[in-house]
Design an enzyme around this catalytic site. Structure first.
Site, PDB file in Angstrom:
ATOM      1  N   ARG A  19      -7.624  -0.408  -6.735  1.00 56.05           N
ATOM      2  CA  ARG A  19      -7.882   0.741  -5.849  1.00 56.05           C
ATOM      3  C   ARG A  19      -8.037   2.000  -6.717  1.00 56.05           C
ATOM      4  O   ARG A  19      -7.269   2.189  -7.649  1.00 56.05           O
ATOM      5  CB  ARG A  19      -6.744   0.934  -4.831  1.00 56.05           C
ATOM      6  CG  ARG A  19      -6.663  -0.185  -3.801  1.00 56.05           C
ATOM      7  CD  ARG A  19      -5.733   0.165  -2.662  1.00 56.05           C
ATOM      8  NE  ARG A  19      -6.362   1.055  -1.703  1.00 56.05           N
ATOM      9  CZ  ARG A  19      -5.701   1.633  -0.692  1.00 56.05           C
ATOM     10  NH1 ARG A  19      -4.416   1.437  -0.543  1.00 56.05           N
ATOM     11  NH2 ARG A  19      -6.337   2.406   0.175  1.00 56.05           N
ATOM     12  N   GLN A  34      -2.457   2.908   9.961  1.00 62.69           N
ATOM     13  CA  GLN A  34      -1.143   2.919   9.289  1.00 62.69           C
ATOM     14  C   GLN A  34      -0.102   3.717  10.074  1.00 62.69           C
ATOM     15  O   GLN A  34       1.082   3.414  10.019  1.00 62.69           O
ATOM     16  CB  GLN A  34      -1.267   3.511   7.871  1.00 62.69           C
ATOM     17  CG  GLN A  34      -2.013   2.649   6.872  1.00 62.69           C
ATOM     18  CD  GLN A  34      -3.500   2.991   6.825  1.00 62.69           C
ATOM     19  OE1 GLN A  34      -4.072   3.435   7.821  1.00 62.69           O
ATOM     20  NE2 GLN A  34      -4.135   2.766   5.688  1.00 62.69           N
ATOM     21  N   ASN A  70      -5.465  12.515   0.343  1.00 61.39           N
ATOM     22  CA  ASN A  70      -4.569  11.656   1.143  1.00 61.39           C
ATOM     23  C   ASN A  70      -5.441  10.940   2.167  1.00 61.39           C
ATOM     24  O   ASN A  70      -6.658  11.156   2.246  1.00 61.39           O
ATOM     25  CB  ASN A  70      -3.473  12.499   1.817  1.00 61.39           C
ATOM     26  CG  ASN A  70      -2.396  11.623   2.442  1.00 61.39           C
ATOM     27  OD1 ASN A  70      -1.882  10.707   1.799  1.00 61.39           O
ATOM     28  ND2 ASN A  70      -2.061  11.854   3.690  1.00 61.39           N
ATOM     29  N   LYS A  71      -4.816  10.091   2.954  1.00 63.66           N
ATOM     30  CA  LYS A  71      -5.544   9.263   3.914  1.00 63.66           C
ATOM     31  C   LYS A  71      -6.526  10.079   4.738  1.00 63.66           C
ATOM     32  O   LYS A  71      -6.215  11.191   5.176  1.00 63.66           O
ATOM     33  CB  LYS A  71      -4.517   8.566   4.820  1.00 63.66           C
ATOM     34  CG  LYS A  71      -5.069   7.634   5.864  1.00 63.66           C
ATOM     35  CD  LYS A  71      -6.002   6.590   5.343  1.00 63.66           C
ATOM     36  CE  LYS A  71      -5.488   5.785   4.184  1.00 63.66           C
ATOM     37  NZ  LYS A  71      -6.513   4.932   3.535  1.00 63.66           N
ATOM     38  N   ASP A  92      -2.133  10.806  -2.356  1.00 56.98           N
ATOM     39  CA  ASP A  92      -2.499   9.764  -3.323  1.00 56.98           C
ATOM     40  C   ASP A  92      -2.826  10.326  -4.687  1.00 56.98           C
ATOM     41  O   ASP A  92      -2.707   9.637  -5.700  1.00 56.98           O
ATOM     42  CB  ASP A  92      -3.687   8.949  -2.800  1.00 56.98           C
ATOM     43  CG  ASP A  92      -3.203   7.998  -1.729  1.00 56.98           C
ATOM     44  OD1 ASP A  92      -2.957   8.448  -0.600  1.00 56.98           O
ATOM     45  OD2 ASP A  92      -3.000   6.813  -2.053  1.00 56.98           O
ATOM     46  N   ARG A 137       0.842  -1.194   0.000  1.00 58.06           N
ATOM     47  CA  ARG A 137       0.000   0.000   0.000  1.00 58.06           C
ATOM     48  C   ARG A 137       0.882   1.250   0.000  1.00 58.06           C
ATOM     49  O   ARG A 137       2.091   1.161   0.154  1.00 58.06           O
ATOM     50  CB  ARG A 137      -0.939  -0.015   1.216  1.00 58.06           C
ATOM     51  CG  ARG A 137      -0.161  -0.365   2.490  1.00 58.06           C
ATOM     52  CD  ARG A 137      -0.586   0.316   3.706  1.00 58.06           C
ATOM     53  NE  ARG A 137      -0.493   1.740   3.610  1.00 58.06           N
ATOM     54  CZ  ARG A 137       0.661   2.420   3.705  1.00 58.06           C
ATOM     55  NH1 ARG A 137       1.818   1.801   3.872  1.00 58.06           N
ATOM     56  NH2 ARG A 137       0.658   3.732   3.621  1.00 58.06           N
ATOM     57  N   ALA A 148       0.821   5.137  -2.156  1.00 53.86           N
ATOM     58  CA  ALA A 148       0.729   5.402  -3.599  1.00 53.86           C
ATOM     59  C   ALA A 148       1.961   4.949  -4.403  1.00 53.86           C
ATOM     60  O   ALA A 148       1.821   4.204  -5.380  1.00 53.86           O
ATOM     61  CB  ALA A 148       0.432   6.885  -3.827  1.00 53.86           C
TER      62      ALA A 148
HETATM   63  O1  MRU Z   1      -4.736   3.395   2.147  1.00 54.26           O
HETATM   64  P1  MRU Z   1      -3.256   3.578   2.114  1.00 54.26           P
HETATM   65  O2  MRU Z   1      -2.572   3.050   3.321  1.00 54.26           O
HETATM   66  O3  MRU Z   1      -2.655   3.076   0.828  1.00 54.26           O
HETATM   67  O4  MRU Z   1      -3.067   5.167   2.126  1.00 54.26           O
HETATM   68  C1  MRU Z   1      -1.783   5.673   2.018  1.00 54.26           C
HETATM   69  C2  MRU Z   1      -1.700   7.142   2.119  1.00 54.26           C
HETATM   70  O5  MRU Z   1      -2.683   7.828   2.263  1.00 54.26           O
HETATM   71  C3  MRU Z   1      -0.336   7.745   1.944  1.00 54.26           C
HETATM   72  O6  MRU Z   1      -0.216   8.914   2.674  1.00 54.26           O
HETATM   73  C4  MRU Z   1      -0.103   8.051   0.462  1.00 54.26           C
HETATM   74  O7  MRU Z   1      -0.383   6.943  -0.336  1.00 54.26           O
HETATM   75  C5  MRU Z   1       1.297   8.490   0.203  1.00 54.26           C
HETATM   76  S1  MRU Z   1       2.469   7.214   0.426  1.00 54.26           S
HETATM   77  C6  MRU Z   1       4.006   7.899   0.094  1.00 54.26           C
END
Ligand code: MRU
Length: 382
Positions: A112, A219, A270-271, A260, A69, A71
């Site tokens: 995704r 995470q 983003n998350k 993302d 997981r 991006a």
């Molecule tokens: O759902 P996830 O864990 O894939 O979400 C990840 C994030 O939101 C990260 O902040 C983003 O992908 C950047 S990773 C360098």
């Protein structure tokens, strides 16, 4: 600064973590077994489980279930995944090969929706197929192999560059907050939001790092605090709803997050919970930086309103981490996996070609110009 108390990880755990995390790649290709090898992030921090994936359904599941997981890591997984799919195609004529390649690509792309790196990497791989259309299929597959590894290698350089720019924005001893995991586990090395932390750590900056736990999939607690403390940093985990109160104490000098997908106007997905941290940072005058490889900037989308936001299963909120469900059976659940932080809440967007400041549409044009010049020079130099 308040007398805010931290609970820190003990030294034994630290050395154990260091020994484990540094020995494994987030995602890599094993050419002997023709497999994508990942560390299963759903098992961290309690168990190091390495998975060797060969089937497309396994790779799709690994991305969907967040075994791999973040991006950039999703982009690398997609590139390796589509290479593995291509080498299974038995057709020797270009048209049939291309048709099957496209089908496999669409399948992986459906795993995704929000992280643009997934489609970015698949498109880049498709360009390799098209550019080599006059070659025998086996040579196209060989070119795909090399491109997948190039995407992986580039990620390391990109993250390092983001780290260097990010580090120029902070001072030794600073308190830095991050959300979710935009770390090594979300990339190949350094991470994006964590890259300034890793580089500063190497140079003795003694940052105090604060990781939002990041409900509902944790995470921040499970992954970011794990990898940063394993690298020997001073790490504190807090619940997401505590970050505003922490900022109010003066403990946070800057916020670094990943992303993302960034729209052309700088709105950033983003998350989930990122926008809450950005709002609080604005209130308390704390700089809020988004770390974005150019592969995550989607100039085809004008504003955040155009970004597709992933919705996930209710159980992730109600019961996943609990012995018993923590919400009544059948209650409606809002489980949106990402949010959009409005561009005007973002102090700067750190890319591998420099830091973009508002207005972002203009700044991104300059960033992409630099990228184009860089790519042209590389091409000329061979
Ligand atoms: O759902 P996830 O864990 O894939 O979400 C990840 C994030 O939101 C990260 O902040 C983003 O992908 C950047 S990773 C360098």
């Amino acid at each position: 600064m308040s007398d805010y108390k931290q609970s820190s990880i003990n030294n034994d755990t630290k050395s154990m973590l260091k020994a484990t995390i540094l020995d494994y790649d987030t995602v890599t290709l094993d050419d002997k077994s023709h497999a994508m090898v990942i560390i299963d992030q759903t098992q961290l921090p309690n168990k190091i489980e390495i998975l060797s994936l060969t089937k497309q359904t396994e790779i799709w599941d690994a991305i969907y279930l967040l075994k791999v997981r973040g991006a950039p890591a999703i982009g690398v997984a997609a590139a390796i995944g589509i290479y593995l799919a291509a080498r299974e195609i038995t057709a020797t004529d270009y048209d049939t090969f291309y048709e099957k390649f496209r089908k496999a690509s669409d399948y992986l792309n459906s795993s995704r929706p929000t992280a643009v790196n997934l489609s970015w990497a698949l498109k880049r791989m498709e360009q390799v197929v098209i550019a080599n259309r006059d070659q025998p299929v086996k040579d196209i597959v060989a070119a795909l192999h090399d491109e997948a590894l190039a995407i992986r290698e580039e990620d390391i350089k990109v993250c390092h560059a983001i780290g260097t720019y990010g580090l120029s924005l902070v001072n030794p001893g600073d308190g830095l907050l991050t959300h979710c995991n935009a770390g090594q586990l979300a990339t190949i090395r350094y991470g994006t939001a964590t890259a300034p932390m890793y580089l500063g750590h190497e140079q003795g900056y003694n940052f105090k790092i604060y990781c939002d736990e990041t409900r509902p999939l944790l995470q921040g607690a499970r992954l970011t605090s794990f990898e940063l403390s394993s690298a020997g940093m001073d790490v504190t985990v807090l619940c997401d709803n505590m970050s505003a109160s922490l900022m109010r104490t003066g403990a946070i000098n800057a916020v670094f997050v990943g992303c993302d997908r960034v729209a052309a106007n700088g709105d950033t997905a983003n998350k989930i919970g990122t926008s809450m941290a950005a709002l609080a940072a604005k209130r308390y005058g704390i700089p809020f930086y988004v770390c974005a490889p150019t592969s995550t900037i989607d100039m085809s989308i004008e504003t955040g309103a155009g970004i597709v936001i992933e919705q996930r299963k209710p159980e992730e909120v109600t019961s996943m981490w609990y012995e018993k469900p923590m919400a009544p059976k059948g209650v409606k659940v809002y489980n949106t996996a990402f949010d959009v932080t409005d561009a005007d809440l973002i102090t700067g967007i750190i890319t591998e070609y420099g830091i973009a400041y508002p207005p972002y549409d203009k700044a991104f044009k300059e960033i992409f110009m630099k990228k184009q010049i860089h790519d042209t020079v590389i091409e000329i130099l061979g």
